[in-house]
Write a protein that holds these residues in place. Sequence first.
Motif, PDB file in Angstrom:
ATOM      1  N   GLY A 685       0.447  -0.973   0.070  1.00  0.00           N
ATOM      2  CA  GLY A 685      -0.088  -0.055   0.214  1.00  0.00           C
ATOM      3  C   GLY A 685       1.076   1.280  -0.002  1.00  0.00           C
ATOM      4  N   TYR A 686       0.485   2.308   1.179  1.00  0.00           N
ATOM      5  CA  TYR A 686       1.544   3.078   1.055  1.00  0.00           C
ATOM      6  C   TYR A 686       2.115   3.652   2.479  1.00  0.00           C
ATOM      7  N   ALA A 687       3.661   4.055   2.516  1.00  0.00           N
ATOM      8  CA  ALA A 687       4.114   4.184   3.704  1.00  0.00           C
ATOM      9  C   ALA A 687       4.707   5.702   3.408  1.00  0.00           C
ATOM     10  N   GLY A 688       5.213   6.126   4.360  1.00  0.00           N
ATOM     11  CA  GLY A 688       5.938   7.189   4.502  1.00  0.00           C
ATOM     12  C   GLY A 688       5.826   7.944   5.836  1.00  0.00           C
ATOM     13  N   ILE A 689       6.295   9.333   6.048  1.00  0.00           N
ATOM     14  CA  ILE A 689       6.121   9.677   7.484  1.00  0.00           C
ATOM     15  C   ILE A 689       5.234  10.462   8.075  1.00  0.00           C
ATOM     16  N   TYR A 690       4.118  11.566   7.395  1.00  0.00           N
ATOM     17  CA  TYR A 690       3.211  12.031   7.202  1.00  0.00           C
ATOM     18  C   TYR A 690       2.248  12.117   6.404  1.00  0.00           C
ATOM     19  N   LEU A 691       1.622  10.985   6.404  1.00  0.00           N
ATOM     20  CA  LEU A 691       1.154  10.899   5.105  1.00  0.00           C
ATOM     21  C   LEU A 691      -0.261  11.298   4.394  1.00  0.00           C
ATOM     22  N   ASP A 692      -0.962  11.629   5.444  1.00  0.00           N
ATOM     23  CA  ASP A 692      -2.066  11.963   4.886  1.00  0.00           C
ATOM     24  C   ASP A 692      -2.327  13.665   4.834  1.00  0.00           C
ATOM     25  N   LEU A 693      -2.153  14.016   3.547  1.00  0.00           N
ATOM     26  CA  LEU A 693      -1.922  15.480   2.829  1.00  0.00           C
ATOM     27  C   LEU A 693      -2.953  15.828   3.202  1.00  0.00           C
ATOM     28  N   ARG A 694      -4.542  15.882   3.538  1.00  0.00           N
ATOM     29  CA  ARG A 694      -5.521  16.085   4.082  1.00  0.00           C
ATOM     30  C   ARG A 694      -5.073  16.535   4.826  1.00  0.00           C
ATOM     31  N   GLY A 695      -4.634  16.930   6.437  1.00  0.00           N
ATOM     32  CA  GLY A 695      -4.562  17.427   7.594  1.00  0.00           C
ATOM     33  C   GLY A 695      -3.383  18.593   7.037  1.00  0.00           C
ATOM     34  N   LEU A 696      -2.289  17.815   6.079  1.00  0.00           N
ATOM     35  CA  LEU A 696      -1.060  19.435   5.935  1.00  0.00           C
ATOM     36  C   LEU A 696      -1.968  20.040   5.151  1.00  0.00           C
ATOM     37  N   GLU A 697      -2.776  19.905   4.375  1.00  0.00           N
ATOM     38  CA  GLU A 697      -2.959  20.901   3.128  1.00  0.00           C
ATOM     39  C   GLU A 697      -4.109  21.661   4.438  1.00  0.00           C
ATOM     40  N   LEU A 698      -4.248  21.653   5.209  1.00  0.00           N
ATOM     41  CA  LEU A 698      -5.229  22.474   6.187  1.00  0.00           C
ATOM     42  C   LEU A 698      -4.419  23.039   7.250  1.00  0.00           C
ATOM     43  N   THR A 699      -3.147  22.036   7.691  1.00  0.00           N
ATOM     44  CA  THR A 699      -2.099  23.039   8.456  1.00  0.00           C
ATOM     45  C   THR A 699      -1.971  24.508   7.316  1.00  0.00           C
ATOM     46  N   ARG A 700      -1.562  23.814   6.297  1.00  0.00           N
ATOM     47  CA  ARG A 700      -0.514  25.085   5.020  1.00  0.00           C
ATOM     48  C   ARG A 700      -1.645  26.105   4.576  1.00  0.00           C
ATOM     49  N   ARG A 701      -3.138  25.532   5.447  1.00  0.00           N
ATOM     50  CA  ARG A 701      -3.928  26.909   5.037  1.00  0.00           C
ATOM     51  C   ARG A 701      -4.211  27.633   6.287  1.00  0.00           C
ATOM     52  N   CYS A 702      -4.240  27.070   7.352  1.00  0.00           N
ATOM     53  CA  CYS A 702      -4.083  27.695   8.445  1.00  0.00           C
ATOM     54  C   CYS A 702      -2.701  29.017   8.300  1.00  0.00           C
ATOM     55  N   ILE A 703      -2.082  28.508   7.804  1.00  0.00           N
ATOM     56  CA  ILE A 703      -0.809  29.463   7.935  1.00  0.00           C
ATOM     57  C   ILE A 703      -1.261  30.352   7.125  1.00  0.00           C
ATOM     58  N   ALA A 704      -1.628  30.090   6.188  1.00  0.00           N
ATOM     59  CA  ALA A 704      -2.021  30.880   5.347  1.00  0.00           C
ATOM     60  C   ALA A 704      -3.273  32.413   5.604  1.00  0.00           C
ATOM     61  N   ASP A 705      -3.921  31.493   6.254  1.00  0.00           N
ATOM     62  CA  ASP A 705      -5.614  31.977   6.566  1.00  0.00           C
ATOM     63  C   ASP A 705      -5.484  33.474   8.062  1.00  0.00           C
ATOM     64  N   ARG A 706      -4.203  32.651   8.698  1.00  0.00           N
ATOM     65  CA  ARG A 706      -3.892  33.071  10.183  1.00  0.00           C
ATOM     66  C   ARG A 706      -2.875  33.676  10.103  1.00  0.00           C
ATOM     67  N   PRO A 707      -2.370  35.204   9.706  1.00  0.00           N
ATOM     68  CA  PRO A 707      -0.893  35.885  10.163  1.00  0.00           C
ATOM     69  C   PRO A 707      -0.320  35.798  11.477  1.00  0.00           C
ATOM     70  N   VAL A 708      -1.373  35.743  12.628  1.00  0.00           N
ATOM     71  CA  VAL A 708      -0.971  35.987  13.647  1.00  0.00           C
ATOM     72  C   VAL A 708      -1.724  34.227  14.790  1.00  0.00           C
ATOM     73  N   TRP A 709      -1.171  33.797  15.180  1.00  0.00           N
ATOM     74  CA  TRP A 709      -1.784  32.955  15.445  1.00  0.00           C
ATOM     75  C   TRP A 709      -1.075  32.914  17.866  1.00  0.00           C
ATOM     76  N   GLN A 710      -2.357  33.187  18.138  1.00  0.00           N
ATOM     77  CA  GLN A 710      -2.508  33.487  20.047  1.00  0.00           C
ATOM     78  C   GLN A 710      -2.545  31.928  20.612  1.00  0.00           C
ATOM     79  N   ILE A 711      -1.191  31.962  21.327  1.00  0.00           N
ATOM     80  CA  ILE A 711      -0.514  30.529  21.658  1.00  0.00           C
ATOM     81  C   ILE A 711      -0.431  31.052  23.100  1.00  0.00           C
ATOM     82  N   PRO A 712      -1.644  30.033  24.067  1.00  0.00           N
ATOM     83  CA  PRO A 712      -2.386  29.699  23.919  1.00  0.00           C
ATOM     84  C   PRO A 712      -3.312  29.157  23.762  1.00  0.00           C
TER      85      PRO A 712
END
Length: 857
Positions: A685-712
Amino acid sequence: MRRVKYNVDARITHNPAWGKTDAAGRPSHHLAHHSMDVAAVLEGLLRHPVISARAAAAAGIYLKPEAVAWLSAFAFLHDIGKLSPRFQAKVWPDGIAGGTASHLSEGLIWADRLLDGQPLLDGAAGPLVAPLVAGGMEKAWFGALLAHHGRPMAFDSFVYPPNPRDVFRDVPGYDWRAEDRRMGAALRQWFPEIAIDLAVLRSHRLVHLFAGLLALADWIGSDDGAFPQRRDFDPDYGASARARAAAALVAIGLSNPAWPGTAPSFRDLTGHPVPRGVQQTIADIPLEARLVIIEAETGSGKTEAALAHFARLRSEGRVDALYFAVPTRAAAGQLHRRIQEAMARIGGPEAVLAVPGMLRAGLAEGRKLPGFRVLWDDDRVHWAAEHPTRFLAAPVAVGTIDQALLAGLQVKHAPLRAAALSRSLLVIDEVHASDAYMNAVARPLVAGHTALGGHTLLMSATLGAGQRAAWLGQPAPSQRAASGLPYPAIWHDAAPADPLRPDPVGYAKSVHPRLVGTMDAEAAAHKAVAAAEKGARVLVLRNTVEAAVATWRAATRARADLCLSVLGQPALHHARFAAEDRRKLDAAVEQALGRAGVTTGIVVLGTQTLEQSLDIDADFLITDLCPMDVLLQRIGRLHRHADRTRPAGFEAAVASIMVPECGLAALADGPRFENGLGAWQTAGGYAGIYLDLRGLELTRRCIADRPVWQIPEDNRTLVEAATHPDALASVEAALDWDEYGHRIDAKSLAEGRAGGLLSLDRGAPFPTAFPGADEAVQTRLGARGPSFALPTGTVGPFGTPISVIAPPAHWCVGLTGEEPVNVTQGETGIRLTIGDNEFLYDRSGLSRARAPRRPLG
């Protein structure tokens, strides 16, 4: 048949049965004595207050003294197969016709004869066997009895010799029947009152617990230092064995470990004046709660909260030990020191570092000697630290999650590990980091642990609602509902639907994530060096070792003097180093980025080994794109301490996040793989480290859409936006990734099923076998390569003698770990030749110099 040649005891007409031999291989300890040593240790363990409570929970009823005596007397029979002439002949100069046999297989034959009604043990076995037969549990209990070497024994697995007379045959000079009667007389004298309820014997959980406690007792009772050996049978040996067992349990920390007479205060335990946030709220958890989950920001004091929870449970007698599990060896090393300092402040037990190859207990360092001995630099014995199987028997231990998970898998000595762990508060840090396979192993482990009355504490800064609901046995909330839940929060199983709400008193920061449209090593190195030249302490985290090494080489070409160094030469941090060198690297990273680290510009390069559970602080972070929960962990190393002065230009917490130039959509078409992102196709089947591109794309969108993150403050929203099933389904539909998503989900489901199939269910009947090889049953999914012992005197690239090297599995096709290693010392490192393989080990870590030629076709 050849006559047996050995000395005969002058006071008896036959040679006595031996149970142990000395260093020269000569019989030195009577079988009845060794049997009693182990039985006495088991008896001592069952009288231990916490273990007694666990046994009662397993049995469903308080175990009366006669029941404890029954279990101990039954344990007396664990080596009964050693009565066999085919076993005793192992020390006879001329052996025995037909060859010798294992005491385990001979024990099964002996038990079969006993259950068949033969008058063994001179009738003393009646009170032991009768309730087993009446309850229909004789095969289960005898199987557990003979599993004390770590693996189950199927009751019907033995094969009679072709000639039935060869089974426990009569031989000149050795009368096994007389020794059997002697064992019966000893059993009757040393255990005069035994009785047990049928309902107790029918408990599967008690069978599992007994098997683990017996294996532990056998390990302790086989120590000739604690149990001096005596060849001649002593009718009064029972009292001696009990006294020695009590002393042995104290000596190794399983009985009466050091603990203050009154509950330690938070100040005494942690060195901090008053508890805050989660540290304060943890005290409101009911003592009856078995499973507790802390969700709080990195740096909010979760470790101190865990220590406070342990101290409370320990002082109340609810637990007797602590196992603190973290994801990586580096994190374990750093945390071990913190836990040891806490124990030293209150006069508690020393903390064992539960990492194979790193012999450390308290402040003491160990060195392996021949014959499985360990020499400690403080001249003391640190029993639990000397072997990985014994790590969980320590009063306090800090190690990787793997050591705990081994208690929940069908691997050798899993029952022993689980029994030892039953005393402990099990703390699992960064629980979100577990994948589907690890979760499928960890959840049954925790369920079995809590079913015995054990306590578990899970900690995470970034636990998604789906995972939390699964741990608590709840339905997962919608994304909208999950995003609105309080943060920080403490959940527990005594009131799973109503979390406690600690004050968010941790360090709040504004983080500025910035997308960088390349994953090129030269670009990452240039950015890191430029920041370090301005005085910044820079942390660079790459998703793969190859990318980390390439970036490190580029950085050292540019400014080697600004890179992390060991002994004055540049270094980087990843998993492909020998254990001895990892310790030097861990120390160097802490010196560079720790609370008291350097104040000048420096570049620290590494992989996932630096992202979790480490108290390190960078002025500037460069990281590859990764799933949101992992990214927030990495960001936790950025501007971690509010009181640190930042260099000019780095007053704001900025994280540069490298993403593929081609975007993520192209990776889903192949599938393709770029520096840890996406997947490659395999036969399975599939192998890799971070396989799920859906979660990676959602993370990328959060970075692009939110220039400042208030943590926590934004943690909950960010995690759910990138990990919640509703969000994954939405991006899958938007990008037409249905096929890719189905494949990833199927892989995750298969991994979870694989973990479930390999888990050891302590609520089910005791198994009759484990899967063939322990190597096939792993704590983390993915092939694990063999380890190779290096020649004595091998010196690594940091000037330290190294003993073992472990190449990745895909470099070791056809190798077993038994092959000799030829070492050639070079100017910058060493060349290792193993069969047709050649590896180079230098300051960049282990690399492949030459792969073997494979035949075509």
